[in-house]
Design a protein around this motif. Structure first.
Motif, PDB file in Angstrom:
ATOM      1  N   LYS A 134      20.017 -31.795  32.984  1.00  0.00           N
ATOM      2  CA  LYS A 134      21.027 -32.585  33.698  1.00  0.00           C
ATOM      3  C   LYS A 134      19.865 -32.752  35.055  1.00  0.00           C
ATOM      4  O   LYS A 134      20.416 -33.592  35.766  1.00  0.00           O
ATOM      5  CB  LYS A 134      22.177 -31.746  33.729  1.00  0.00           C
ATOM      6  N   VAL A 151      33.505 -28.279  38.570  1.00  0.00           N
ATOM      7  CA  VAL A 151      33.833 -28.084  37.336  1.00  0.00           C
ATOM      8  C   VAL A 151      32.704 -27.387  37.627  1.00  0.00           C
ATOM      9  O   VAL A 151      31.398 -28.428  38.040  1.00  0.00           O
ATOM     10  CB  VAL A 151      33.208 -29.516  36.538  1.00  0.00           C
ATOM     11  N   GLY A 199      22.746 -28.629  28.316  1.00  0.00           N
ATOM     12  CA  GLY A 199      24.237 -28.557  27.401  1.00  0.00           C
ATOM     13  C   GLY A 199      24.903 -30.289  26.707  1.00  0.00           C
ATOM     14  O   GLY A 199      23.909 -31.366  27.418  1.00  0.00           O
ATOM     15  N   GLY A 217      28.651 -32.619  24.898  1.00  0.00           N
ATOM     16  CA  GLY A 217      29.766 -32.223  23.875  1.00  0.00           C
ATOM     17  C   GLY A 217      30.752 -31.044  24.916  1.00  0.00           C
ATOM     18  O   GLY A 217      31.422 -30.266  24.726  1.00  0.00           O
ATOM     19  N   GLN A 253      31.466 -24.951  30.048  1.00  0.00           N
ATOM     20  CA  GLN A 253      31.705 -25.734  30.729  1.00  0.00           C
ATOM     21  C   GLN A 253      32.792 -25.466  31.101  1.00  0.00           C
ATOM     22  O   GLN A 253      33.585 -24.385  30.578  1.00  0.00           O
ATOM     23  CB  GLN A 253      32.421 -27.044  30.571  1.00  0.00           C
ATOM     24  N   PRO A 292      33.046 -31.190  41.654  1.00  0.00           N
ATOM     25  CA  PRO A 292      33.740 -32.120  42.255  1.00  0.00           C
ATOM     26  C   PRO A 292      34.521 -31.980  40.940  1.00  0.00           C
ATOM     27  O   PRO A 292      34.497 -33.009  39.869  1.00  0.00           O
ATOM     28  CB  PRO A 292      34.191 -32.417  43.141  1.00  0.00           C
ATOM     29  N   LEU A 310      37.214 -34.546  39.185  1.00  0.00           N
ATOM     30  CA  LEU A 310      37.438 -35.964  39.512  1.00  0.00           C
ATOM     31  C   LEU A 310      38.539 -36.380  39.407  1.00  0.00           C
ATOM     32  O   LEU A 310      38.089 -36.279  38.105  1.00  0.00           O
ATOM     33  CB  LEU A 310      36.154 -36.824  40.060  1.00  0.00           C
ATOM     34  N   ILE A 368      39.349 -38.881  36.204  1.00  0.00           N
ATOM     35  CA  ILE A 368      38.803 -38.840  34.688  1.00  0.00           C
ATOM     36  C   ILE A 368      40.623 -38.852  33.900  1.00  0.00           C
ATOM     37  O   ILE A 368      40.293 -38.940  32.669  1.00  0.00           O
ATOM     38  CB  ILE A 368      38.563 -37.021  34.480  1.00  0.00           C
ATOM     39  N   GLU A 384      36.450 -41.628  31.585  1.00  0.00           N
ATOM     40  CA  GLU A 384      34.886 -42.580  32.326  1.00  0.00           C
ATOM     41  C   GLU A 384      34.698 -43.555  31.076  1.00  0.00           C
ATOM     42  O   GLU A 384      35.426 -44.348  30.042  1.00  0.00           O
ATOM     43  CB  GLU A 384      34.383 -41.328  31.013  1.00  0.00           C
ATOM     44  N   TYR A 393      40.678 -32.577  29.778  1.00  0.00           N
ATOM     45  CA  TYR A 393      40.429 -33.930  31.409  1.00  0.00           C
ATOM     46  C   TYR A 393      38.691 -34.215  30.737  1.00  0.00           C
ATOM     47  O   TYR A 393      38.806 -34.753  30.768  1.00  0.00           O
ATOM     48  CB  TYR A 393      39.749 -33.078  32.504  1.00  0.00           C
ATOM     49  N   ARG A 394      38.683 -33.432  29.403  1.00  0.00           N
ATOM     50  CA  ARG A 394      37.926 -33.980  28.150  1.00  0.00           C
ATOM     51  C   ARG A 394      37.479 -34.736  27.914  1.00  0.00           C
ATOM     52  O   ARG A 394      38.834 -34.674  26.956  1.00  0.00           O
ATOM     53  CB  ARG A 394      36.848 -32.348  27.454  1.00  0.00           C
ATOM     54  N   GLN A 451      35.773 -35.729  25.140  1.00  0.00           N
ATOM     55  CA  GLN A 451      35.428 -35.941  23.923  1.00  0.00           C
ATOM     56  C   GLN A 451      36.785 -35.868  22.624  1.00  0.00           C
ATOM     57  O   GLN A 451      37.236 -35.098  23.074  1.00  0.00           O
ATOM     58  CB  GLN A 451      34.533 -34.683  23.363  1.00  0.00           C
ATOM     59  N   MET A 467      28.012 -40.378  35.783  1.00  0.00           N
ATOM     60  CA  MET A 467      28.238 -38.344  34.949  1.00  0.00           C
ATOM     61  C   MET A 467      27.344 -38.131  34.475  1.00  0.00           C
ATOM     62  O   MET A 467      26.554 -37.339  34.619  1.00  0.00           O
ATOM     63  CB  MET A 467      29.694 -39.032  34.449  1.00  0.00           C
ATOM     64  N   GLU A 482      22.511 -40.590  28.959  1.00  0.00           N
ATOM     65  CA  GLU A 482      22.630 -40.374  27.873  1.00  0.00           C
ATOM     66  C   GLU A 482      21.125 -40.902  26.769  1.00  0.00           C
ATOM     67  O   GLU A 482      21.905 -42.691  25.955  1.00  0.00           O
ATOM     68  CB  GLU A 482      23.645 -40.248  26.504  1.00  0.00           C
TER      69      GLU A 482
END
Ligand SMILES: Nc1ncnc2c1ncn2[C@@H]1O[C@H](COP(=O)(O)OP(=O)(O)O)[C@@H](O)[C@H]1O
Ligand SMILES: [Mg+2]
Length: 299
Positions: free
Chosen positions: A104, A144, A150, A152, A156, A179, A181, A184, A189, A212-213, A215, A269, A272
């Motif tokens: 990243k 975060v 990494g 998925g 985290q 930070p 945000l 989300i 996203e 907050y994820r 996926q 963010m 990919e």
């Protein structure tokens, strides 16, 4: 036109083992691609990327597909796709772009080119002191922490002033701190899919309540959206800042700085380009677009 769709043991169908909870995404992507390739006289074969090198020789081109375990074998993965390419099969996206995108730290390159990224601090092995100083630096209540290599959302962590890590906590690997945000959990996203550099479709991904994820493994929901021209232009700027020629496929994931209206701009963010799910359900032309891009590359 023989196309290989690289997968991993947890996404390959019918290997006898247990498939991942999100392996249905593999099936959706294959279902979108296969008929489009067959309509153009081609074929699509799913193949575990761990297979011996000679098994890839039959393909004219391989797609990185659902190699969703590559993070656990990053060096072996890059070596394998390098070797496939050296043996004369086109690899999409290219091993060079993969090498750049695997860490990243590429966010720094894109920021240097003018991309608006989420403010980020970098830590070789983050500990409690890094979290405390990041909270202060960002003037934020929550941060975060994610692994540089990494996907998925694995590994985290989220920390806040009221919930700091233990004194002896260590991330254990190079990481980035951002930070948190809150947008989300509101707008969510936004993902913009590009095929051969051209915008294809966009979706909004929102997390399950209390999450907050976004996926699918965490209950995230996906909705097709028609983004504003300004938002598409913003994603396109990032797409065009990627190194080299436009990749066969790219997914630009963005998050609004402040959905309440104070700052309506989109922040990057992730860009990919290794093995993103491309949301074929929300982009009915996806299979045809990719098949056309493949035909053009093999011409
Ligand atoms: N700064 C942030 N603020 C709020 N949510 C975040 C932030 N960074 C990551 N997330 C959440 O965590 C998920 C995973 O982070 P991401 O950067 O996409 O890494 P990866 O998908 O490679 O694991 C995102 O999809 C989003 O739901
Ligand atoms: Mg992501």
């Amino acid at each position: 036109m023989k196309i290989g769709f690289l997968a991993c043991p947890a996404t390959m169908p019918s290997t006898g083992g247990e498939r991942r909870g999100d392996a249905f995404e593999h099936d959706l992507q294959v279902a979108a691609l296969r008929p489009a390739l067959e309509a153009r006289g081609g074929s699509l074969t799913e193949i575990d990327w761990h297979s011996p090198l000679e098994d890839f020789a039959a393909f004219d081109l391989v797609l990185l597909g659902t190699v969703w375990d590559y993070q656990d074998h990053a060096d072996a993965f890059v070596a394998k796709i390098d070797a496939i390419e050296k043996a004369g099969t086109i690899v999409c996206n290219s091993p060079n772009l993969v090498r750049w995108n695997i860490d990243k730290a590429y966010l720094k390159d894109l920021a240097a080119q003018g991309a608006q990224t989420i403010p980020t601090k970098w830590a070789a092995n983050a500990g409690r002191a890094d979290i405390v100083s990041a909270l202060k630096f960002f003037g934020s209540d929550k941060v975060v922490v994610k692994l540089r290599v990494g996907g998925g959302a694995i590994g985290q962590e989220i920390f806040s002033k009221a919930d700091l890590p233990a004194a002896d906590w260590r991330m254990g690997a190079p990481a980035l701190i951002q930070p948190f945000l809150p947008t989300i959990q509101q707008e969510g996203e936004l993902s913009f899919v590009f095929i051969d550099g051209a915008f294809s479709h966009a979706i909004q991904k929102t997390p399950a309540s209390g999450e907050y994820r976004i996926q699918s493994l965490y209950g995230g929901k996906e909705t097709p959206i028609t983004p504003s021209d300004a938002d598409i232009a913003c994603a396109l700027t990032i797409m065009q800042a990627l190194p080299g020629d436009p990749p066969l496929y790219a997914r630009i994931d963005m998050l609004r700085a402040d959905a309440e209206g104070a700052d309506g701009s989109l922040l990057l963010m992730e860009a990919e380009v290794i093995e993103p799910f491309l949301y074929p359900m929300q982009g009915p032309d996806l299979g045809d677009r990719i098949a056309e891009a493949i035909v053009a590359r093999l011409r």
